[in-house]
Design a protein around this motif. Sequence first.
Motif, PDB file in Angstrom:
ATOM      1  N   VAL A   1      11.117  54.688  42.605  1.00  0.00           N
ATOM      2  CA  VAL A   1      11.989  53.636  43.123  1.00  0.00           C
ATOM      3  C   VAL A   1      12.513  53.983  44.503  1.00  0.00           C
ATOM      4  CG1 VAL A   1      14.216  52.488  42.765  1.00  0.00           C
ATOM      5  CG2 VAL A   1      12.626  52.751  40.852  1.00  0.00           C
ATOM      6  N   ASP A   2      12.993  55.214  44.681  1.00  0.00           N
ATOM      7  CA  ASP A   2      13.539  55.639  45.972  1.00  0.00           C
ATOM      8  C   ASP A   2      13.203  57.111  46.187  1.00  0.00           C
ATOM      9  OD1 ASP A   2      14.896  55.942  48.316  1.00  0.00           O
ATOM     10  OD2 ASP A   2      16.908  55.772  47.441  1.00  0.00           O
ATOM     11  N   PRO A   3      11.947  57.414  46.497  1.00  0.00           N
ATOM     12  CA  PRO A   3      11.526  58.811  46.579  1.00  0.00           C
ATOM     13  C   PRO A   3      12.299  59.638  47.598  1.00  0.00           C
ATOM     14  CG  PRO A   3       9.858  57.354  47.516  1.00  0.00           C
ATOM     15  CD  PRO A   3      10.837  56.493  46.805  1.00  0.00           C
ATOM     16  N   HIS A   4      12.720  59.029  48.691  1.00  0.00           N
ATOM     17  CA  HIS A   4      13.378  59.797  49.745  1.00  0.00           C
ATOM     18  C   HIS A   4      14.799  60.211  49.378  1.00  0.00           C
ATOM     19  CE1 HIS A   4      10.014  59.215  52.403  1.00  0.00           C
ATOM     20  NE2 HIS A   4      10.048  57.912  52.187  1.00  0.00           N
ATOM     21  N   SER A   5      15.330  59.678  48.268  1.00  0.00           N
ATOM     22  CA  SER A   5      16.643  60.108  47.803  1.00  0.00           C
ATOM     23  C   SER A   5      16.551  61.351  46.922  1.00  0.00           C
ATOM     24  CB  SER A   5      17.321  58.985  47.006  1.00  0.00           C
ATOM     25  OG  SER A   5      16.664  58.788  45.761  1.00  0.00           O
ATOM     26  N   LEU A   6      15.338  61.802  46.625  1.00  0.00           N
ATOM     27  CA  LEU A   6      15.120  62.924  45.730  1.00  0.00           C
ATOM     28  C   LEU A   6      14.841  64.196  46.518  1.00  0.00           C
ATOM     29  CD1 LEU A   6      12.726  61.036  43.306  1.00  0.00           C
ATOM     30  CD2 LEU A   6      15.155  61.541  42.910  1.00  0.00           C
ATOM     31  N   PRO A   7      15.177  65.364  45.971  1.00  0.00           N
ATOM     32  CA  PRO A   7      14.876  66.628  46.660  1.00  0.00           C
ATOM     33  C   PRO A   7      13.383  66.749  46.938  1.00  0.00           C
ATOM     34  CG  PRO A   7      16.338  66.993  44.791  1.00  0.00           C
ATOM     35  CD  PRO A   7      15.870  65.580  44.680  1.00  0.00           C
ATOM     36  N   ARG A   8      13.034  67.099  48.158  1.00  0.00           N
ATOM     37  CA  ARG A   8      11.622  67.129  48.538  1.00  0.00           C
ATOM     38  C   ARG A   8      10.836  68.148  47.722  1.00  0.00           C
ATOM     39  NH1 ARG A   8      10.908  71.583  51.579  1.00  0.00           N
ATOM     40  NH2 ARG A   8      12.733  72.516  52.607  1.00  0.00           N
ATOM     41  N   GLU A   9      11.515  69.214  47.249  1.00  0.00           N
ATOM     42  CA  GLU A   9      10.803  70.262  46.505  1.00  0.00           C
ATOM     43  C   GLU A   9      10.267  69.756  45.170  1.00  0.00           C
ATOM     44  OE1 GLU A   9      14.291  72.368  48.632  1.00  0.00           O
ATOM     45  OE2 GLU A   9      13.970  70.503  47.509  1.00  0.00           O
TER      46      GLU A   9
ATOM     47  N   ARG B   1      19.926  58.526  38.493  1.00  0.00           N
ATOM     48  CA  ARG B   1      19.094  58.090  39.617  1.00  0.00           C
ATOM     49  C   ARG B   1      17.776  57.525  39.091  1.00  0.00           C
ATOM     50  NH1 ARG B   1      19.422  61.598  44.946  1.00  0.00           N
ATOM     51  NH2 ARG B   1      21.576  61.144  44.395  1.00  0.00           N
ATOM     52  N   LEU B   2      17.613  56.225  39.224  1.00  0.00           N
ATOM     53  CA  LEU B   2      16.440  55.560  38.662  1.00  0.00           C
ATOM     54  C   LEU B   2      15.161  56.039  39.336  1.00  0.00           C
ATOM     55  CD1 LEU B   2      15.475  53.347  36.679  1.00  0.00           C
ATOM     56  CD2 LEU B   2      15.656  51.724  38.585  1.00  0.00           C
ATOM     57  N   LEU B   3      14.177  56.399  38.506  1.00  0.00           N
ATOM     58  CA  LEU B   3      12.855  56.779  38.986  1.00  0.00           C
ATOM     59  C   LEU B   3      11.849  55.657  38.774  1.00  0.00           C
ATOM     60  CD1 LEU B   3      12.680  60.429  37.580  1.00  0.00           C
ATOM     61  CD2 LEU B   3      13.455  59.695  39.841  1.00  0.00           C
ATOM     62  N   SER B   4      11.976  54.962  37.626  1.00  0.00           N
ATOM     63  CA  SER B   4      11.029  53.900  37.314  1.00  0.00           C
ATOM     64  C   SER B   4      11.604  53.035  36.200  1.00  0.00           C
ATOM     65  CB  SER B   4       9.691  54.499  36.854  1.00  0.00           C
ATOM     66  OG  SER B   4       8.761  53.495  36.510  1.00  0.00           O
ATOM     67  N   GLY B   5      11.341  51.720  36.267  1.00  0.00           N
ATOM     68  CA  GLY B   5      11.717  50.838  35.178  1.00  0.00           C
ATOM     69  C   GLY B   5      13.056  50.154  35.360  1.00  0.00           C
ATOM     70  N   SER B   6      13.707  49.854  34.233  1.00  0.00           N
ATOM     71  CA  SER B   6      14.949  49.096  34.236  1.00  0.00           C
ATOM     72  C   SER B   6      16.121  49.936  34.726  1.00  0.00           C
ATOM     73  CB  SER B   6      15.259  48.582  32.825  1.00  0.00           C
ATOM     74  OG  SER B   6      14.228  47.733  32.364  1.00  0.00           O
ATOM     75  N   PRO B   7      17.079  49.323  35.433  1.00  0.00           N
ATOM     76  CA  PRO B   7      18.245  50.050  35.941  1.00  0.00           C
ATOM     77  C   PRO B   7      18.999  50.782  34.831  1.00  0.00           C
ATOM     78  CG  PRO B   7      18.122  47.879  36.936  1.00  0.00           C
ATOM     79  CD  PRO B   7      17.076  47.914  35.865  1.00  0.00           C
TER      80      PRO B   7
ATOM     81  N   SER C   1      12.368  52.803  30.821  1.00  0.00           N
ATOM     82  CA  SER C   1      13.035  53.332  32.003  1.00  0.00           C
ATOM     83  C   SER C   1      12.894  54.844  32.064  1.00  0.00           C
ATOM     84  CB  SER C   1      14.526  52.951  31.984  1.00  0.00           C
ATOM     85  OG  SER C   1      15.176  53.316  33.165  1.00  0.00           O
ATOM     86  N   VAL C   2      12.856  55.370  33.292  1.00  0.00           N
ATOM     87  CA  VAL C   2      12.881  56.813  33.528  1.00  0.00           C
ATOM     88  C   VAL C   2      13.905  57.069  34.624  1.00  0.00           C
ATOM     89  CG1 VAL C   2      11.546  58.883  34.104  1.00  0.00           C
ATOM     90  CG2 VAL C   2      10.396  56.923  33.019  1.00  0.00           C
ATOM     91  N   PHE C   3      14.836  57.993  34.390  1.00  0.00           N
ATOM     92  CA  PHE C   3      15.813  58.297  35.433  1.00  0.00           C
ATOM     93  C   PHE C   3      16.194  59.769  35.412  1.00  0.00           C
ATOM     94  CE2 PHE C   3      17.646  55.879  31.917  1.00  0.00           C
ATOM     95  CZ  PHE C   3      18.639  56.701  31.411  1.00  0.00           C
ATOM     96  N   ALA C   4      16.554  60.254  36.595  1.00  0.00           N
ATOM     97  CA  ALA C   4      16.995  61.633  36.750  1.00  0.00           C
ATOM     98  C   ALA C   4      18.484  61.720  36.475  1.00  0.00           C
ATOM     99  CB  ALA C   4      16.683  62.128  38.156  1.00  0.00           C
TER     100      ALA C   4
END
Length: 266
Positions: free
Chosen positions: A6-14, A146-152, A36-39
């Motif tokens: 959903v928003d890759p640039h908000s995640l740690p690059r590592e 932090r949403l990665l994929s799917g429903s909020p 849904s998948v979220f961090a």
Amino acid sequence: MRAALVDPHSLPREVRPYLEDLVQRTRTVCGPHLVSVFAVGSIALGDYRHGRSDVDVTVVVDPALPGAVLHELAEALAHPALPCPASGLELVVYDSDFAERPSAEAGYLLDLNTGALLPSRASFDPARSSAFWYVIDRSIAHQSGRLLSGSPVRQVLAAPTERDLFAAILASVREHTKGKGHLSDNQVLNGCRSVAFCRTGHWLTKREAARAIAKTDKDFQPLIESALHSFERPRSTAIALPTATVENFLAWVRERVEEAAETIAR
């Protein structure tokens, strides 16, 4: 080809490519049953530290997901089949019926711990786990997931009730007081975060909470500063803090949490 986040640039690059692969594998295994998948954890709170932090992920699926698929998912995501670049992966799967209502139970379909620095564990029986960890994680997820994929996140996950949450926090403090399996710096920083939540009703990062408690409770400032210094190091080189001092601090934390829990119970 990796699945788009959903928003890759908000995640740690590592860990960004790893999370893309994790989402792709989860989609492939769960198919249309994936909701849904979220961090959660340090990634959700914006305090991920490579070499120290775990990757914490919550997956929500349709209740109709066949049980055998959970075993397939555990195998697909296990290190080293999917090499985890962080200290480890802690992944929890809930069905959507459970996730959408407040609960004091562990309630998971799958609890997977895997990685180079984590003991491998795939549990399919929530009755075998201490529920408080999951209650706290769901509270953090509802606040900051932090949403990665799917429903909020807040469309699929309910926050625990205040009563259940404060009971879980108190149980976590008791667990950390035992010391077994916990780095001493993490005992102190988790204690700070528990007190900070009791005072603010908001989950802070461990470092934010520690600085706040060190500022207001000067007696513990040297210990907290030592814990913060140790937390900057990899787990393998963490600094052992004085046991008696840590125990004294955690006894103080427990008193603060008990006071807050009593206030909620009235």
